[in-house]
Design an enzyme around this catalytic site. Structure first.
Site, mmCIF file in Angstrom:
data_model
loop_
_atom_site.group_PDB
_atom_site.id
_atom_site.type_symbol
_atom_site.label_atom_id
_atom_site.label_comp_id
_atom_site.label_asym_id
_atom_site.label_seq_id
_atom_site.Cartn_x
_atom_site.Cartn_y
_atom_site.Cartn_z
ATOM 1 N N SER A 34 0.820 -1.204 0.000
ATOM 2 C CA SER A 34 0.000 0.000 0.000
ATOM 3 C C SER A 34 0.854 1.255 0.000
ATOM 4 C CB SER A 34 -0.925 0.002 1.230
ATOM 5 O OG SER A 34 -0.160 0.007 2.428
ATOM 6 N N HIS B 150 12.079 -21.322 11.404
ATOM 7 C CA HIS B 150 12.577 -22.581 10.839
ATOM 8 C C HIS B 150 12.702 -23.680 11.884
ATOM 9 C CE1 HIS B 150 13.775 -24.859 7.556
ATOM 10 N NE2 HIS B 150 14.849 -24.218 7.124
ATOM 11 N N ASP C 113 9.241 -26.099 8.240
ATOM 12 C CA ASP C 113 10.305 -26.371 7.277
ATOM 13 C C ASP C 113 9.953 -25.754 5.925
ATOM 14 O OD1 ASP C 113 8.773 -28.369 5.632
ATOM 15 O OD2 ASP C 113 8.808 -29.451 7.553
#
Length: 409
Positions: free
Chosen positions: A330, A379, A383
């Site tokens: 935006s 992580h 995964d």
């Protein structure tokens, strides 16, 4: 640069300090005599510990109200500097700072103020003599043109050597001051939150989404929403689709609890929206998206944006989020690298929608409404393959809006 017994003036170089980022020259703050060196060359100096001891006149004669230095006397006829022992000159902190920024020793400047005080005009006049520039002594003073001169004698015309022109513009003198401001409100909270986010191993994934069909759908529903007094943007669709995927991948409703080694899977789907306000970056969230329609989400977004613009969002609106979307498009830009808002485990950044050429199924070039999306995931929990499948399904719902009706609840 100095040894014990040396005499130094204010702003004289004392030593050079080398840190891991820069080399800084340390200058003297006083006029006096070096009495003690705390470090030898090429040794480590500790922050907050003294470097040298300087014996000043105030130690010998008692504390003075103002810092004073020995100033030389200058013969205005010969423009030479001669030191007169015992004569003291004075200068305000602003004048001292101006001299320091231009590498000028106050002992070389003649003060024209009361009792020999060095004024700002004295510094500027000294600069003009050093650089050859013509500097006004005050804002109201004017530079008078030289009187007209007659033509030189014809006999000396061949021997006349043209003089080098002086710079017409005065040398700019910077007099700004640095300042330190405390962190307050949302800025202070952002420092704390982003510091915690640095402990999260981020995994990034980016893709582009063809929103041509969604643009058509929104155009068809826009008049219906306006008839009900609702402003319908694309964000309610993005939020609703994100919530629909929570049923497919419950890991996106996870909140990490690192202290105990467990994962909290939230039953409520509270989708946060990053907002840029005058108070700073805030992230309110739409509560229980699983129970709201697209128009309900649109109404809630209008409420949150109105409160955010006026700084009236409460703690309930700013806490309890399970997933965050940042509509950075935006403002501008296509791709981003969003930072996860702990204790959440994922975030998405939406780029601006652009009209770009693309090939259709028949190999023909067509005009498409393209938006780029950037995901970041924890992580430790999510995964790469899971993030890719999540993004592919999110993309397919938006490229074929009718298909998401099968999973909306």
């Amino acid at each position: 640069y100095v040894k014990e017994g040396d005499t130094v003036s204010q702003f004289d170089s004392i030593c050079e300090v080398q840190s891991d980022k820069a080399s800084v020259t340390i200058t003297s703050r006083y006029d006096g005599v070096i009495r003690k060196l705390y470090y030898e060359a090429d040794t480590t100096a500790y922050v907050g510990k003294p470097l040298v001891d300087i014996e000043t006149d105030s130690v010998k004669e008692g504390a003075l109200e103002e810092d004073v230095v020995e100033a030389p006397a200058v013969s205005h006829d010969e423009h030479t500097h001669q030191e007169i022992k015992g004569q003291k000159t004075q200068a305000t902190p602003a004048v001292r700072r101006l001299a320091m920024e231009n590498n000028i020793k106050l002992s070389e400047v003649v003060g024209t103020g009361k009792e020999g005080r060095i004024l700002k005009e004295d510094i500027l006049n000294y600069l003009s003599k050093q650089t050859g520039a013509i500097l006004p002594l005050s804002p109201t003073s004017e530079i008078m043109p030289p009187p007209p001169q007659g033509p030189p004698p014809a006999a000396k015309h061949k021997d006349t050597v043209p003089s080098m022109p002086k710079p017409a513009a005065p040398r700019p003198v910077f007099t700004g001051k640095d300042r330190t401001e405390p962190l307050k409100g949302f800025h202070k909270a952002m420092v704390k939150t982003m510091t915690a986010a640095l402990k999260i191993p981020h995994f990034g994934y980016c893709d582009e989404v063809d929103l041509t069909e969604l643009v058509k759908l929104r155009s068809a529903l826009k008049s219906v929403a306006e008839h009900r007094g609702i402003k319908l943007s694309y964000m309610p669709f993005f939020i609703k689709v994100t919530r629909a995927l929570h049923y497919v991948w419950s890991c996106y409703s996870i909140k990490t609890v690192q202290s105990c080694g467990f994962l909290n899977i939230e039953a409520a789907h509270n989708i946060g929206l990053a907002m840029d306000t005058q108070q700073g970056l805030i992230v309110p969230n739409v509560k229980n998206v699983q129970m709201l329609s697209i128009l309900d989400i649109a109404m809630e977004l209008v409420r949150l944006q109105t409160l955010g613009a006026t700084g009236q969002l409460g703690a309930g609106d700013l806490t309890g989020g399970t997933f965050t979307l940042s509509n950075i498009g935006s403002i501008g830009g296509t791709y981003a690298k969003p930072v996860i808002l702990p204790p959440e485990v994922a975030i998405g950044a939406l780029g601006k929608i652009q009209v770009l050429p693309r090939f259709n199924a028949r190999g023909e070039v067509m005009k498409a409404q393209i938006m780029n999306v950037s995901w970041s995931a924890d992580h430790r929990i999510i995964d790469g393959a899971t993030m890719c499948r999540f993004s592919n399904l999110w993309k397919s719902y938006l490229e074929n809006p009718a298909s998401m009706l099968m999973d909306l609840k």
